[in-house]
Design a protein around this motif. Structure first.
Motif, mmCIF file in Angstrom:
data_model
loop_
_atom_site.group_PDB
_atom_site.id
_atom_site.type_symbol
_atom_site.label_atom_id
_atom_site.label_comp_id
_atom_site.label_asym_id
_atom_site.label_seq_id
_atom_site.Cartn_x
_atom_site.Cartn_y
_atom_site.Cartn_z
ATOM 1 N N SER A 66 0.824 -1.202 0.000
ATOM 2 C CA SER A 66 0.000 0.000 0.000
ATOM 3 C C SER A 66 0.863 1.259 0.000
ATOM 4 C CB SER A 66 -0.942 0.004 1.209
ATOM 5 O OG SER A 66 -1.896 -1.037 1.112
ATOM 6 N N GLU A 67 1.945 1.223 0.749
ATOM 7 C CA GLU A 67 2.888 2.344 0.751
ATOM 8 C C GLU A 67 3.446 2.584 -0.656
ATOM 9 O OE1 GLU A 67 7.411 2.958 2.359
ATOM 10 O OE2 GLU A 67 5.992 1.987 3.718
ATOM 11 N N ILE A 68 3.746 1.511 -1.358
ATOM 12 C CA ILE A 68 4.273 1.628 -2.721
ATOM 13 C C ILE A 68 3.218 2.193 -3.669
ATOM 14 C CG2 ILE A 68 5.107 0.287 -4.702
ATOM 15 C CD1 ILE A 68 6.537 -1.531 -2.647
ATOM 16 N N LEU A 69 1.962 1.777 -3.500
ATOM 17 C CA LEU A 69 0.902 2.313 -4.349
ATOM 18 C C LEU A 69 0.757 3.826 -4.158
ATOM 19 C CD1 LEU A 69 -1.976 -0.336 -4.207
ATOM 20 C CD2 LEU A 69 -0.281 0.007 -5.993
ATOM 21 N N HIS A 70 0.924 4.295 -2.940
ATOM 22 C CA HIS A 70 0.878 5.736 -2.706
ATOM 23 C C HIS A 70 2.046 6.437 -3.412
ATOM 24 C CE1 HIS A 70 -2.520 6.480 -0.100
ATOM 25 N NE2 HIS A 70 -2.209 5.432 0.656
ATOM 26 N N LYS A 71 3.206 5.818 -3.410
ATOM 27 C CA LYS A 71 4.348 6.407 -4.134
ATOM 28 C C LYS A 71 4.080 6.431 -5.638
ATOM 29 C CE LYS A 71 7.889 5.135 -0.745
ATOM 30 N NZ LYS A 71 9.092 4.309 -0.462
ATOM 31 N N MET A 72 3.423 5.391 -6.132
ATOM 32 C CA MET A 72 3.038 5.389 -7.540
ATOM 33 C C MET A 72 2.098 6.551 -7.847
ATOM 34 S SD MET A 72 2.265 1.362 -8.273
ATOM 35 C CE MET A 72 3.577 0.178 -8.611
ATOM 36 N N ALA A 73 1.136 6.786 -6.970
ATOM 37 C CA ALA A 73 0.208 7.899 -7.165
ATOM 38 C C ALA A 73 0.952 9.229 -7.165
ATOM 39 C CB ALA A 73 -0.867 7.882 -6.079
ATOM 40 N N ASP A 74 1.919 9.375 -6.262
ATOM 41 C CA ASP A 74 2.750 10.586 -6.239
ATOM 42 C C ASP A 74 3.466 10.766 -7.573
ATOM 43 O OD1 ASP A 74 2.012 10.997 -3.587
ATOM 44 O OD2 ASP A 74 3.868 10.123 -2.768
ATOM 45 N N GLU A 75 3.977 9.670 -8.115
ATOM 46 C CA GLU A 75 4.717 9.715 -9.391
ATOM 47 C C GLU A 75 3.795 10.137 -10.533
ATOM 48 O OE1 GLU A 75 8.310 9.539 -11.209
ATOM 49 O OE2 GLU A 75 8.152 8.455 -9.308
ATOM 50 N N VAL A 76 2.603 9.585 -10.556
ATOM 51 C CA VAL A 76 1.633 9.960 -11.587
ATOM 52 C C VAL A 76 1.302 11.447 -11.486
ATOM 53 C CG1 VAL A 76 -0.772 9.668 -12.322
ATOM 54 C CG2 VAL A 76 0.655 7.658 -11.859
ATOM 55 N N GLU A 77 1.080 11.927 -10.282
ATOM 56 C CA GLU A 77 0.752 13.340 -10.096
ATOM 57 C C GLU A 77 1.914 14.244 -10.492
ATOM 58 O OE1 GLU A 77 -2.534 12.790 -6.503
ATOM 59 O OE2 GLU A 77 -0.433 13.145 -6.018
ATOM 60 N N ALA A 78 3.143 13.789 -10.255
ATOM 61 C CA ALA A 78 4.315 14.591 -10.609
ATOM 62 C C ALA A 78 4.494 14.726 -12.116
ATOM 63 C CB ALA A 78 5.573 13.978 -9.983
ATOM 64 N N HIS A 79 3.951 13.772 -12.869
ATOM 65 C CA HIS A 79 4.086 13.790 -14.332
ATOM 66 C C HIS A 79 2.714 13.895 -15.000
ATOM 67 C CE1 HIS A 79 7.839 11.933 -12.894
ATOM 68 N NE2 HIS A 79 8.385 12.487 -13.961
ATOM 69 N N ALA A 80 1.773 14.511 -14.293
ATOM 70 C CA ALA A 80 0.385 14.518 -14.748
ATOM 71 C C ALA A 80 0.210 15.187 -16.104
ATOM 72 C CB ALA A 80 -0.500 15.204 -13.701
ATOM 73 N N GLY A 96 -9.069 19.418 -20.846
ATOM 74 C CA GLY A 96 -9.852 19.957 -19.744
ATOM 75 C C GLY A 96 -11.146 19.221 -19.485
ATOM 76 N N GLY A 97 -11.936 19.756 -18.547
ATOM 77 C CA GLY A 97 -13.222 19.158 -18.209
ATOM 78 C C GLY A 97 -13.065 17.731 -17.723
ATOM 79 N N MET A 98 -13.934 16.849 -18.241
ATOM 80 C CA MET A 98 -13.851 15.425 -17.899
ATOM 81 C C MET A 98 -12.958 14.714 -18.904
ATOM 82 S SD MET A 98 -15.862 15.089 -15.212
ATOM 83 C CE MET A 98 -16.633 13.472 -15.099
ATOM 84 N N GLY A 99 -11.842 15.355 -19.239
ATOM 85 C CA GLY A 99 -10.937 14.838 -20.250
ATOM 86 C C GLY A 99 -9.695 14.190 -19.684
ATOM 87 N N SER A 100 -8.561 14.413 -20.347
ATOM 88 C CA SER A 100 -7.361 13.646 -20.011
ATOM 89 C C SER A 100 -6.755 14.043 -18.663
ATOM 90 C CB SER A 100 -6.323 13.771 -21.123
ATOM 91 O OG SER A 100 -5.911 15.113 -21.288
ATOM 92 N N ARG A 101 -6.853 15.307 -18.292
ATOM 93 C CA ARG A 101 -6.355 15.669 -16.948
ATOM 94 C C ARG A 101 -7.220 15.007 -15.882
ATOM 95 N NH1 ARG A 101 -5.819 21.503 -19.134
ATOM 96 N NH2 ARG A 101 -3.646 21.598 -19.822
ATOM 97 N N PHE A 102 -8.510 14.957 -16.134
ATOM 98 C CA PHE A 102 -9.415 14.237 -15.233
ATOM 99 C C PHE A 102 -9.042 12.758 -15.181
ATOM 100 C CE2 PHE A 102 -13.200 11.489 -15.147
ATOM 101 C CZ PHE A 102 -13.729 11.788 -13.908
ATOM 102 N N GLU A 103 -8.712 12.166 -16.323
ATOM 103 C CA GLU A 103 -8.347 10.753 -16.359
ATOM 104 C C GLU A 103 -7.077 10.485 -15.549
ATOM 105 O OE1 GLU A 103 -7.435 7.093 -19.496
ATOM 106 O OE2 GLU A 103 -8.260 8.979 -20.239
ATOM 107 N N VAL A 104 -6.087 11.348 -15.702
ATOM 108 C CA VAL A 104 -4.843 11.174 -14.940
ATOM 109 C C VAL A 104 -5.114 11.333 -13.448
ATOM 110 C CG1 VAL A 104 -2.541 12.111 -14.520
ATOM 111 C CG2 VAL A 104 -3.388 11.883 -16.860
ATOM 112 N N GLY A 105 -5.934 12.310 -13.090
ATOM 113 C CA GLY A 105 -6.302 12.454 -11.682
ATOM 114 C C GLY A 105 -7.000 11.225 -11.153
ATOM 115 N N GLY A 106 -7.852 10.611 -12.001
ATOM 116 C CA GLY A 106 -8.522 9.375 -11.616
ATOM 117 C C GLY A 106 -7.549 8.242 -11.368
ATOM 118 N N CYS A 107 -6.470 8.204 -12.146
ATOM 119 C CA CYS A 107 -5.448 7.166 -11.929
ATOM 120 C C CYS A 107 -4.876 7.265 -10.519
ATOM 121 C CB CYS A 107 -4.323 7.306 -12.962
ATOM 122 S SG CYS A 107 -4.775 6.877 -14.656
ATOM 123 N N ALA A 108 -4.560 8.476 -10.103
ATOM 124 C CA ALA A 108 -4.008 8.666 -8.759
ATOM 125 C C ALA A 108 -5.030 8.320 -7.683
ATOM 126 C CB ALA A 108 -3.532 10.108 -8.593
#
Length: 470
Positions: A66-80, A96-108
């Protein structure tokens, strides 16, 4: 327009033209990069590496993973932004909107949810000094086959719970959007040992080989019902456990007396998110006589106002269809609707001045069940609006489809809630459509697949149940 700066993440995953296959920009058709063409030998090596890495990965325990998954989320956000731009170019959805930035945020968000969802042993029986518990052990190696419409986020829906539960993963993205998924995996792999997570790009031959591979213990697939049937056949060889999220032809029912002004924008959003290319988007709308004309006019006005354009254009609200095949399907279904007397309220044609796969947001009225546009999943920016006069008839028509992923009912909340129990669907939304929550299970019934994702149910789906009695 977006600032087209150098994308270091894209550079990290692409190869030279001599080494790979060209991937087009969805909006322009121009090559945005070259993806590695992996072979069956590469797949064999990936599965072997996953088997070798799995015991040590499982031995880390839930807290460390779980700790590693949080680091993965940090990595995704750093390269969003880099990841969002890749998705917008390759898949076509706006930034924008419910588009690709939203999708990347959903990944995290889904990575963190998988990390934080508790899953304790369940007490089954206890009496006279005997206790039976249900535990959840890793399955082993998970094969994850993801689609092109939400390439990164759906890949995360498969990868995150699998890793959390101690499995290793071999992920195969759609041949239409491999760069989005390989870019995501590039970020995730920075936090796990070799073999724990591997991305394999290639055509359907690679996907079929993964589905039938004797070294795969669990297979997760999101895509068409037709391909899902082939995967079920393949799984007979290895008896892999399956989670299948297949196609949907989601109905919506608007009840008598509904306040059109209160629901029109939400209905429009439920239809046209990702240019209609969403498994659980609203695809056929049954509207009562009392509000039919008003709602058709309101939806037409919203469609007329929606900004269609390239994904990298910051002003775009809707993008192109991702593939030539999907553009052809949408075009054919609209032409069939016209031939049957359907009234084109707005749209009803391509927008070739924007690019090869752009289709104007379209509302079709005065159409009925039996038309291809109503009976088949269009997976594009087109909504058929069907008139009804009796609620019982509307429920029967909504339930008539072989596909049953999602559905929605609009109007009085209490009446809609009662009707929801009678709708044959994996999920029924009231006065909303397509809203997903990482803690709320999601899956289809009928020919929309089986198995659940998200929350504790999603974790259990990538685990082997084990009863311990002592």
């Amino acid at each position: 327009m977006a600032n087209h700066t150098k994308n270091s993440l894209l550079e990290a995953i692409t190869v030279s033209s001599e080494q790979g296959r060209a991937i087009p920009d969805a909006a322009t058709g121009e090559t945005m990069g070259y993806v590695p063409q992996h072979t069956i030998a590469d797949l064999e090596a990936a599965v072997a590496a996953a088997h070798e890495a799995q015991p040590a990965w499982a031995a880390l325990g839930h807290a460390k993973r779980s700790e590693i998954l949080h680091k993965m989320a940090d990595e995704v956000e750093a390269h969003a932004e880099d990841l969002a731009q890749i998705i917008s170019q390759e898949q076509g959805k706006p930034l924008g909107g419910m588009g690709s930035r939203f999708e990347v945020g959903g990944c995290a968000v889904w990575l963190r949810s998988a990390a934080e969802t508790p899953l304790e042993p369940e007490l089954l029986f206890e009496a006279d000094g005997t206790r039976s518990e249900m535990h959840f052990a890793p399955v082993g190696v998970v094969g994850a086959i993801s689609p092109w419409n939400w390439p990164a986020m759906i890949a995360i829906w498969q990868i995150a719970p699998s890793l959390r539960m101690g499995n290793t993963v071999v992920a195969k993205p759609s041949e239409y959007t491999p760069l989005s998924v390989l870019a995501l995996i590039e970020l995730l792999r920075r936090h796990v040992p070799e073999g724990v997570l591997t991305g394999i790009s290639g055509d359907r031959e690679i996907g079929a080989a993964l589905a039938a591979h004797e070294g795969i213990d669990k297979l997760m697939f999101t895509g068409s019902t037709r391909t899902g049937r082939e995967i079920v056949k393949s799984s007979a060889n290895n008896l892999a456990r399956l989670t299948l999220e297949l196609g949907g032809n989601d109905p919506g029912i608007v009840l008598p007396g509904t306040d059109v002004k209160a629901v029109a924008e939400q209905i429009f959003g439920g239809v046209f998110i990702n240019t209609g290319q969403t498994c659980a988007s609203l695809k056929r709308l049954y509207v009562h006589d009392s509000v039919y004309d008003e709602l058709v006019e309101a939806l037409g006005t919203l469609a007329e106002a929606a900004k269609l354009g390239p994904g990298l254009d910051e002003d775009s609200q809707l993008g192109p269809l991702t593939t030539a095949q999907q553009f052809r399907i949408v075009s054919e279904l609209v032409e069939d609707a016209k031939a049957r007397g359907g009234r084109i309220v707005t749209g009803g044609e391509a927008a070739p001045d924007l690019g090869p796969h752009f289709y104007k947001p379209t509302i079709v009225a005065d159409i009925d069940d039996g038309a291809r546009l109503v009976d088949e999943e269009q997976f594009g920016p087109v909504l058929p609006v069907i008139r009804y006069s009796d609620v019982e008839d509307a429920v029967a028509r909504a339930n008539a489809s072989d596909q049953a992923l999602g559905a929605s009912i609009w109007g009085d909340k209490d009446e809609a809630r009662k009707l929801a129990e009678r709708i044959e669907s994996g999920t029924v939304w009231v006065n909303q459509h397509g809203t997903l929550n990482p803690m709320v299970p999601f899956g289809g019934v009928k020919q929309s697949g089986y198995g659940l994702e998200f929350g504790s149910h999603g974790l259990k789906a990538v685990a082997n149940p084990k009863v311990i009695t002592f």
